[in-house]
Design a protein around this motif. Sequence first.
Motif, PDB file in Angstrom:
ATOM      1  N   ILE A 164     -45.893  -5.185 109.164  1.00 46.20           N
ATOM      2  CA  ILE A 164     -45.151  -3.914 109.156  1.00 46.20           C
ATOM      3  C   ILE A 164     -44.647  -3.670 110.571  1.00 46.20           C
ATOM      4  N   ARG A 165     -43.396  -3.223 110.675  1.00 44.86           N
ATOM      5  CA  ARG A 165     -42.818  -2.975 112.005  1.00 44.86           C
ATOM      6  C   ARG A 165     -42.249  -1.557 112.078  1.00 44.86           C
ATOM      7  N   ASN A 166     -42.659  -0.812 113.133  1.00 41.03           N
ATOM      8  CA  ASN A 166     -42.144   0.533 113.408  1.00 41.03           C
ATOM      9  C   ASN A 166     -41.118   0.528 114.541  1.00 41.03           C
TER      10      ASN A 166
ATOM     11  N   ILE B 102     -46.689  -0.364 117.306  1.00 35.28           N
ATOM     12  CA  ILE B 102     -45.322  -0.920 117.240  1.00 35.28           C
ATOM     13  C   ILE B 102     -45.148  -1.766 115.984  1.00 35.28           C
ATOM     14  N   ASP B 103     -46.104  -2.677 115.757  1.00 37.36           N
ATOM     15  CA  ASP B 103     -46.104  -3.509 114.543  1.00 37.36           C
ATOM     16  C   ASP B 103     -47.511  -4.072 114.365  1.00 37.36           C
ATOM     17  N   PHE B 104     -47.768  -4.673 113.224  1.00 31.82           N
ATOM     18  CA  PHE B 104     -49.084  -5.284 112.992  1.00 31.82           C
ATOM     19  C   PHE B 104     -49.030  -6.194 111.782  1.00 31.82           C
ATOM     20  N   LYS B 105     -50.078  -7.026 111.681  1.00 33.85           N
ATOM     21  CA  LYS B 105     -50.190  -7.993 110.595  1.00 33.85           C
ATOM     22  C   LYS B 105     -51.473  -7.727 109.808  1.00 33.85           C
ATOM     23  N   LEU B 106     -51.367  -7.760 108.482  1.00 30.56           N
ATOM     24  CA  LEU B 106     -52.543  -7.580 107.624  1.00 30.56           C
ATOM     25  C   LEU B 106     -52.705  -8.795 106.717  1.00 30.56           C
TER      26      LEU B 106
ATOM     27  N   PHE C  58     -51.037 -11.742 126.884  1.00 29.58           N
ATOM     28  CA  PHE C  58     -51.354 -13.183 126.945  1.00 29.58           C
ATOM     29  C   PHE C  58     -50.147 -14.026 126.524  1.00 29.58           C
ATOM     30  N   ARG C  59     -49.513 -13.634 125.383  1.00 28.95           N
ATOM     31  CA  ARG C  59     -48.406 -14.455 124.868  1.00 28.95           C
ATOM     32  C   ARG C  59     -47.327 -14.662 125.921  1.00 28.95           C
ATOM     33  N   PHE C  60     -46.937 -13.570 126.570  1.00 30.02           N
ATOM     34  CA  PHE C  60     -45.773 -13.620 127.478  1.00 30.02           C
ATOM     35  C   PHE C  60     -46.154 -13.413 128.942  1.00 30.02           C
TER      36      PHE C  60
HETATM   37  P1  TMP Z   1     -44.283 -11.359 115.453  1.00 35.16           P
HETATM   38  O1  TMP Z   1     -43.332 -10.403 116.100  1.00 35.16           O
HETATM   39  O2  TMP Z   1     -44.683 -12.500 116.370  1.00 35.16           O
HETATM   40  O3  TMP Z   1     -43.785 -11.849 114.134  1.00 35.16           O
HETATM   41  O4  TMP Z   1     -45.631 -10.562 115.179  1.00 35.16           O
HETATM   42  C1  TMP Z   1     -45.640  -9.394 114.382  1.00 35.16           C
HETATM   43  C2  TMP Z   1     -47.034  -8.788 114.401  1.00 35.16           C
HETATM   44  O5  TMP Z   1     -47.966  -9.642 113.750  1.00 35.16           O
HETATM   45  C3  TMP Z   1     -47.604  -8.577 115.804  1.00 35.16           C
HETATM   46  O6  TMP Z   1     -48.292  -7.327 115.840  1.00 35.16           O
HETATM   47  C4  TMP Z   1     -48.569  -9.694 116.011  1.00 35.16           C
HETATM   48  C5  TMP Z   1     -49.032 -10.015 114.620  1.00 35.16           C
HETATM   49  N1  TMP Z   1     -49.273 -11.450 114.437  1.00 35.16           N
HETATM   50  C6  TMP Z   1     -50.533 -11.887 114.089  1.00 35.16           C
HETATM   51  O7  TMP Z   1     -51.468 -11.107 113.959  1.00 35.16           O
HETATM   52  N2  TMP Z   1     -50.719 -13.245 113.905  1.00 35.16           N
HETATM   53  C7  TMP Z   1     -49.718 -14.134 114.039  1.00 35.16           C
HETATM   54  O8  TMP Z   1     -49.959 -15.341 113.859  1.00 35.16           O
HETATM   55  C8  TMP Z   1     -48.417 -13.644 114.388  1.00 35.16           C
HETATM   56  C9  TMP Z   1     -47.263 -14.605 114.550  1.00 35.16           C
HETATM   57  C10 TMP Z   1     -48.233 -12.313 114.569  1.00 35.16           C
END
Ligand code: TMP
Length: 247
Positions: A97-99, A178-182, A224-226
Amino acid sequence: MPSSPTPQELLYEGKAKRVYRTADPQVYLCQYKDDATAFNAAKRGSIAGKGEVNCTVSSHLFTYLAQQGIRNHFLAQISPTEMRVKAVTILPIEVVIRNRAAGSLCKRLGLERGLPIEPPLLEFYYKNDALGDPLITHDHIRLLKLATPEQVHQMGSLALKINQLLRTFFRSCRLELIDFKLEFGLDPAGEILLVDEISPDTCRLWDLAGENTSEPRVLDKDLFRFDLGNAVAGYQEVLQRVVQQVE
Ligand code: TMP
């Protein structure tokens, strides 16, 4: 904290955690690690204290979501880096989900980082490391038989509801979600429940104090990523804010 059951067979070791069977077939043990990877493990490292932060933040958020009626796999935190969870079958789908625009959305669509997204954007990704977790449509999910259309609908509406709840929770910690993954799983009765973790690894969190400045103050895994700054300190700050909010 409840005592730690003796972990038995290692079921799965991922980039950020290990999952063990326990003496109870309905319960798994999750151990959170400090190891960090990004870009499908192209970048590897470690963030000191990350296992403890992610385990504790996830425990608080799963407890809060359960209180708000969102069924999830969390049972109890049993040490700083370990939790007991319900044994479920995980669906190989990541629900994002992205806000605001950030990360891969900016790269894919050329959007400016920070652009508000209203209503929130819902995306599905195929959880498959060999393919680099590609973005997928409802029809791809049907083609690959990853979930039924009804399950996809249920995951989408649960994710949007969870977004509202988490935005409110994080706002009270002076953080913007901002956004998150479930991820979701199926219990033995075939019912969907929320699984995995909700942490600075899986959420983008910006300091609300910097809301009106041109550069956001990032407090999540993007550090960490960037290489945006001190990830250890960022994770600790999220932990402190979440724990204090709950107390
Ligand atoms: P993204 O912009 O890299 O697609 O990531 C969107 C969101 O999902 C961000 O909050 C980070 C999370 N995410 C994970 O939890 N695991 C992953 O492998 C990836 C690529 C993103």
